[in-house]
Design an enzyme around this catalytic site. Structure first.
Site, mmCIF file in Angstrom:
data_model
loop_
_atom_site.group_PDB
_atom_site.id
_atom_site.type_symbol
_atom_site.label_atom_id
_atom_site.label_comp_id
_atom_site.label_asym_id
_atom_site.label_seq_id
_atom_site.Cartn_x
_atom_site.Cartn_y
_atom_site.Cartn_z
ATOM 1 N N PRO A 209 0.832 -1.207 0.000
ATOM 2 C CA PRO A 209 0.000 0.000 0.000
ATOM 3 C C PRO A 209 0.864 1.254 0.000
ATOM 4 O O PRO A 209 1.866 1.334 0.700
ATOM 5 C CB PRO A 209 -0.803 -0.131 1.295
ATOM 6 C CG PRO A 209 -0.862 -1.591 1.555
ATOM 7 C CD PRO A 209 0.467 -2.120 1.091
ATOM 8 N N GLU A 210 0.459 2.225 -0.812
ATOM 9 C CA GLU A 210 1.205 3.465 -0.899
ATOM 10 C C GLU A 210 0.469 4.561 -0.132
ATOM 11 O O GLU A 210 -0.538 4.311 0.537
ATOM 12 C CB GLU A 210 1.415 3.832 -2.363
ATOM 13 C CG GLU A 210 2.257 2.800 -3.106
ATOM 14 C CD GLU A 210 2.582 3.223 -4.524
ATOM 15 O OE1 GLU A 210 2.511 4.434 -4.837
ATOM 16 O OE2 GLU A 210 2.910 2.335 -5.348
ATOM 17 N N ARG B 121 0.431 -12.073 5.323
ATOM 18 C CA ARG B 121 1.859 -12.244 5.046
ATOM 19 C C ARG B 121 2.765 -11.809 6.193
ATOM 20 O O ARG B 121 3.959 -12.088 6.195
ATOM 21 C CB ARG B 121 2.237 -11.464 3.779
ATOM 22 C CG ARG B 121 1.441 -11.901 2.556
ATOM 23 C CD ARG B 121 1.903 -11.146 1.328
ATOM 24 N NE ARG B 121 0.994 -11.363 0.209
ATOM 25 C CZ ARG B 121 1.142 -10.800 -0.987
ATOM 26 N NH1 ARG B 121 2.154 -9.985 -1.215
ATOM 27 N NH2 ARG B 121 0.283 -11.040 -1.946
#
Length: 293
Positions: free
Chosen positions: A2-3, A123
């Protein structure tokens, strides 16, 4: 990963449930994510109030009444969801089924209202750090960060000064978090296309010989702010894992001009070029060789 727009979207989604509210219970369901959880994290946070929920680059920061701050990073697949006292998800439309495996719910914040805020990370590349406010700015993750691209201080003069004399490409400079904080691969590609600048162009060309900003720097700063603003208004992008706090997918990916559009026509009016993919510093770069110079 995510940015900035994705992180800002999540922060805004969490604000009504977190800011001004008190933690009645904090539960960590495993000893670590990317790194071990802070020592006695649950004890240190229980009973404290969130005085402000802010963002610095891709990090969310909860400023607590105890004089400590919680740094939160989503990593590759981390997401927050908000549940009411009965355990139901907040309203949201889903395009694809969302994982509900309890094994991926690693942190649960229970607020004084009974609302639960759950951090899910399959993750486990996300992390949470808890530290005194006095140590926050000096922490290695934050100390070297450049200006916020949506802040008033970020302008053409600042960008030109940061890039003056650099021998790297323009793409590499924008990915450097000490030059500008929070920009990632997607939005760098999009901003360069909007400003009609090639990702292969030398970063130093943003400055004139006397150090003043070249018109290219003005165009690029404007493009960065426009692209990020559009993405935040659209709720962020959905590449693989990103979702908003209400479960909705972000929709900015439907507005990509170049990213992941290799071989497709350029959308610039009158251009007629074709989007090309190259690799820079191990990352895919998408651009139009015809209109980006």
């Amino acid at each position: 990963m995510p940015e900035l727009p994705e992180v800002e979207t999540v922060r805004r989604g969490l604000l009504p449930a977190m800011e001004g509210a008190r933690f009645t219970k904090v539960e960590t369901r495993r000893p670590n994510l990317r790194w071990p959880f802070p020592e006695r994290m649950a004890e240190r946070m229980a009973g404290t109030r969130v005085q402000a929920l802010t963002r610095r680059a891709k990090y969310m920061i909860a400023e607590l009444s105890s004089g400590e701050s919680l740094i939160m990073h989503l990593g590759m697949s981390g997401s927050f969801r908000i549940e009411d006292a009965k355990g139901k998800n907040t309203p949201g439309e889903f395009h694809h089924p969302r994982s509900k495996l309890a094994a991926h719910d690693h942190v649960v914040f229970t607020m004084e209202s009974g609302t639960e805020i759950v951090f899910n990370d399959p993750r486990r590349f996300g992390f949470m750090l808890l530290m005194p406010d006095a140590e926050l700015r000096a922490h290695p993750l934050l100390a070297g960060l450049g200006p916020e691209p949506l802040g008033n201080a970020f302008d053409a003069a600042m960008l030109a000064t940061a890039c003056r004399g650099k021998r790297t490409s323009l793409k590499a400079a924008l990915m450097d978090q000490t030059v500008v904080a929070g920009l990632g691969n997607i939005y760098v590609c999009e901003a360069l296309h909007l400003s009609h600048l090639s990702p292969k162009r030398g970063a130093a060309t943003l400055a004139n010989r006397n150090g003043t900003p070249h018109p290219r720097a003005v165009a690029l700063v404007d493009a960065i702010k426009i692209v990020l603003g559009r993405a935040i208004r659209a709720g962020g992008s959905s590449l693989r894992d990103h979702r908003q706090t209400n479960g909705d997918l972000g929709y900015f990916q439907h507005d990509f001009s170049v990213y992941d559009r290799e071989g497709e026509p350029c959308r610039t009016t009158g251009c007629g070029g074709t989007i090309k993919r190259i690799v820079q510093q191990g990352r895919s770069t998408f651009y139009c060789p015809k209109c980006q110079k």
